[in-house]
Design an enzyme around this catalytic site. Structure first.
Site, short mmCIF file in Angstrom:
data_model
loop_
_atom_site.label_atom_id
_atom_site.label_comp_id
_atom_site.label_asym_id
_atom_site.label_seq_id
_atom_site.Cartn_x
_atom_site.Cartn_y
_atom_site.Cartn_z
N TYR A 159 0.82 -1.21 0.00
CA TYR A 159 0.00 0.00 0.00
C TYR A 159 0.86 1.27 0.00
O TYR A 159 0.44 2.30 -0.51
CB TYR A 159 -0.89 0.04 1.25
CG TYR A 159 -2.15 -0.76 1.15
CD1 TYR A 159 -2.13 -2.15 1.10
CD2 TYR A 159 -3.39 -0.12 1.14
CE1 TYR A 159 -3.30 -2.88 1.04
CE2 TYR A 159 -4.57 -0.85 1.08
CZ TYR A 159 -4.51 -2.23 1.02
OH TYR A 159 -5.68 -2.95 0.96
N LYS A 166 3.24 -15.38 3.13
CA LYS A 166 3.47 -16.14 1.88
C LYS A 166 4.98 -16.38 1.82
O LYS A 166 5.67 -15.96 0.88
CB LYS A 166 2.94 -15.30 0.70
CG LYS A 166 2.98 -15.99 -0.66
CD LYS A 166 1.95 -17.08 -0.84
CE LYS A 166 2.17 -17.79 -2.17
NZ LYS A 166 1.39 -19.04 -2.31
N ASP A 207 -2.65 -18.47 1.06
CA ASP A 207 -3.59 -19.13 0.14
C ASP A 207 -4.37 -20.23 0.86
O ASP A 207 -5.60 -20.30 0.78
CB ASP A 207 -2.89 -19.65 -1.13
CG ASP A 207 -1.59 -20.39 -0.86
OD1 ASP A 207 -1.15 -20.44 0.31
OD2 ASP A 207 -1.00 -20.92 -1.83
N ASP A 267 -6.46 -7.15 4.38
CA ASP A 267 -7.59 -6.52 3.68
C ASP A 267 -8.47 -7.60 3.05
O ASP A 267 -9.70 -7.61 3.23
CB ASP A 267 -7.05 -5.57 2.61
CG ASP A 267 -8.17 -4.90 1.83
OD1 ASP A 267 -9.14 -4.43 2.47
OD2 ASP A 267 -8.09 -4.86 0.59
N ASP A 292 -12.52 -9.25 4.42
CA ASP A 292 -13.76 -9.21 3.63
C ASP A 292 -14.29 -10.64 3.43
O ASP A 292 -15.50 -10.89 3.49
CB ASP A 292 -13.54 -8.57 2.24
CG ASP A 292 -13.82 -7.06 2.24
OD1 ASP A 292 -13.59 -6.42 3.28
OD2 ASP A 292 -14.25 -6.54 1.19
C1 IPM Z 1 -10.39 -1.10 3.80
C2 IPM Z 1 -10.43 -0.59 2.38
C3 IPM Z 1 -9.20 0.25 2.11
C4 IPM Z 1 -7.98 -0.66 2.23
C5 IPM Z 1 -9.16 1.01 0.77
C6 IPM Z 1 -10.39 1.84 0.55
C7 IPM Z 1 -7.94 1.88 0.68
O1 IPM Z 1 -10.56 -1.63 1.47
O2 IPM Z 1 -10.34 -0.27 4.72
O3 IPM Z 1 -10.45 -2.31 4.00
O4 IPM Z 1 -7.66 -1.39 1.28
O5 IPM Z 1 -7.35 -0.63 3.28
MN MN Z 2 -10.95 -3.52 2.41
#
Ligand code: IPM
Ligand code: MN
Ligand code: NAD
Length: 365
Positions: free
Chosen positions: A141, A186, A218, A242, A246
């Protein structure tokens, strides 16, 4: 107590869910006798439209002077042209870096009443209680980026110091939980991951009471779905964290449910739901406010040290998840405001009993 809270509602559903979280914090202040001063500032796409920058200097200065920052979400199709010179997400990354909030805590629990919404079988979801600790201010990032007509690079760099501080944080959190830490990397391919794994192995000697395991990212993506209740604290680098969180949100039933706390060395923290601006439902008043409201609970706990208040909010949310009303993403029909109102009603009841309990405890002590 008195606290200064900066709100950064941002874009899309960010504004809708932040309004709900602020309403809950205002109710906490009223029920428990605190004074929270809120100051709203611009970030993200709205800030680009207003002044050309995704993190205006005034917004950053306000955050640096606050006790805590509550953020909604940034981004959206209007600002997503891959050739755009500036993007809303850059504002969020700059804010995380400037506040030095390197440890992003993303707790995951599966509410039994929502287990049917998960794509997994119910029995796999029993006892799921994972705390992800995502490194937040390093890795790909923040590395150097290059772009030519026919190639592009994103440097992924980690220093030992960056790894050490987040891993120590994860070990300490594991000590307050089930004493189990899973480090995800990884290391079979990436040099940064080999440095990560070496560092975790060395630090582990300081925490002999914590059982450590290493998992490649993975296979971890698969194991999270097949054996989610095995995990306690999971520590990993920025990009892996990240993606895995999700994925983990699907176990809970919706991305709209998960909160986060981003912490550095001091008490000041940045609190945001893990979801984005949800352009597909923005402006309709139907976003699930639970991730934002639970982020406000984390704010009470970590930045303001108000544990009873944090628990009152979490219990109120659990009541509403059990009894409804529910938003559309978790199988209901209620809008954001109706869910928030139900949390406020439940909170009033829990605030009364929490106050009675804590004043009783003080009287006994
Ligand atoms: C999160 C989001 C952010 C990230 C983006 C919007 C920069 O996906 O907070 O999880 O990848 O950290
Ligand atoms: Mn995110
Ligand atoms: P998203 O998280 O915005 O949405 C993914 C899916 O989840 C959508 O179907 C959405 O409707 C649903 N969803 C998300 N939050 C919800 C909620 N509270 N209630 C009900 N449903 C919800 O991810 P995306 O569509 O990939 O990204 C959209 C924009 O958001 C992008 O610009 C991205 O960069 C940005 N983003 C910002 C943050 C942040 O500010 N922290 C986090 C993630 C994504």
């Amino acid at each position: 107590m008195k606290a200064r809270i900066v709100t950064l509602p941002g874009d899309g559903v960010g504004t809708e869910v932040t309004a709900a979280a602020v309403a809950v914090l205002e109710a906490v202040a009223e029920h428990f006798g605190h004074h929270f001063a809120f100051e709203e500032h611009a970030i993200g796409g709205g800030a680009i439209d207003a002044c050309g920058e995704p993190l205006p200097a005034a917004s950053l200065a306000a955050c640096q002077n606050a006790d805590a920052v509550l953020l909604g979400a940034v981004g959206g199709p209007k600002w997503s042209d891959p050739n755009a010179p500036v993007r809303p997400e850059q504002g969020l990354l700059a804010l995380r870096a400037a506040l030095g909030v390197y440890a992003n805590l993303r707790p995951l629990q599966v509410h039994p009443a929502l287990a049917a919404l998960s794509p997994l079988k119910n029995e796999k979801l029993k006892g799921v209680d994972v705390l992800f600790v995502r490194e937040l201010t390093g890795g790909a990032y923040f590395g150097a980026k290059t772009r030519t007509a026919d190639s592009a690079t994103d440097e992924c760099k980690y220093t030992v110091a960056e790894i050490e501080r987040v891993v120590h944080r994860a070990f300490k959190l594991a000590r307050d939980r089930r004493h189990h830490l899973t480090s995800v990397d990884k290391a079979n391919v990436l040099e940064t991951s080999r440095l990560w794994r070496n560092t975790v192995q060395r630090i582990a000697a300081d925490y002999p009471d914590v059982k450590v395991e290493h998992q490649l990212v993975d296979s971890m993506a698969m194991l999270l779905l097949t054996q989610p209740s095995r995990y306690d604290v999971v520590v990993t680098e920025n990009l892996f964290g990240d993606i895995l969180t999700d994925e983990a949100a699907a176990l809970a039933g919706s991305l709209g449910l998960l909160p986060s706390a981003s912490l550095g060395e001091g008490r000041r923290g940045l609190y945001e739901p893990i979801h984005g601006s949800a352009p597909d439902i923005a402006g309709q008043g139907v976003a699930n406010p639970v991730g934002a409201i639970l982020s406000a609970a984390l704010l009470l706990r970590h930045s303001l040290q108000l544990e009873a208040e944090a628990r009152a909010v979490e219990t109120a949310v659990a009541d509403v998840l059990a009894q409804g009303p529910r938003s559309r993403d978790i199988g209901g029909q209620a809008g954001t405001a109706a869910v928030c109102d139900a949390v406020l009603v439940a909170l009033k009841g829990h605030a009364d009993s929490a106050r009675a309990f804590f004043s009783g405890a003080r009287a006994c002590g």
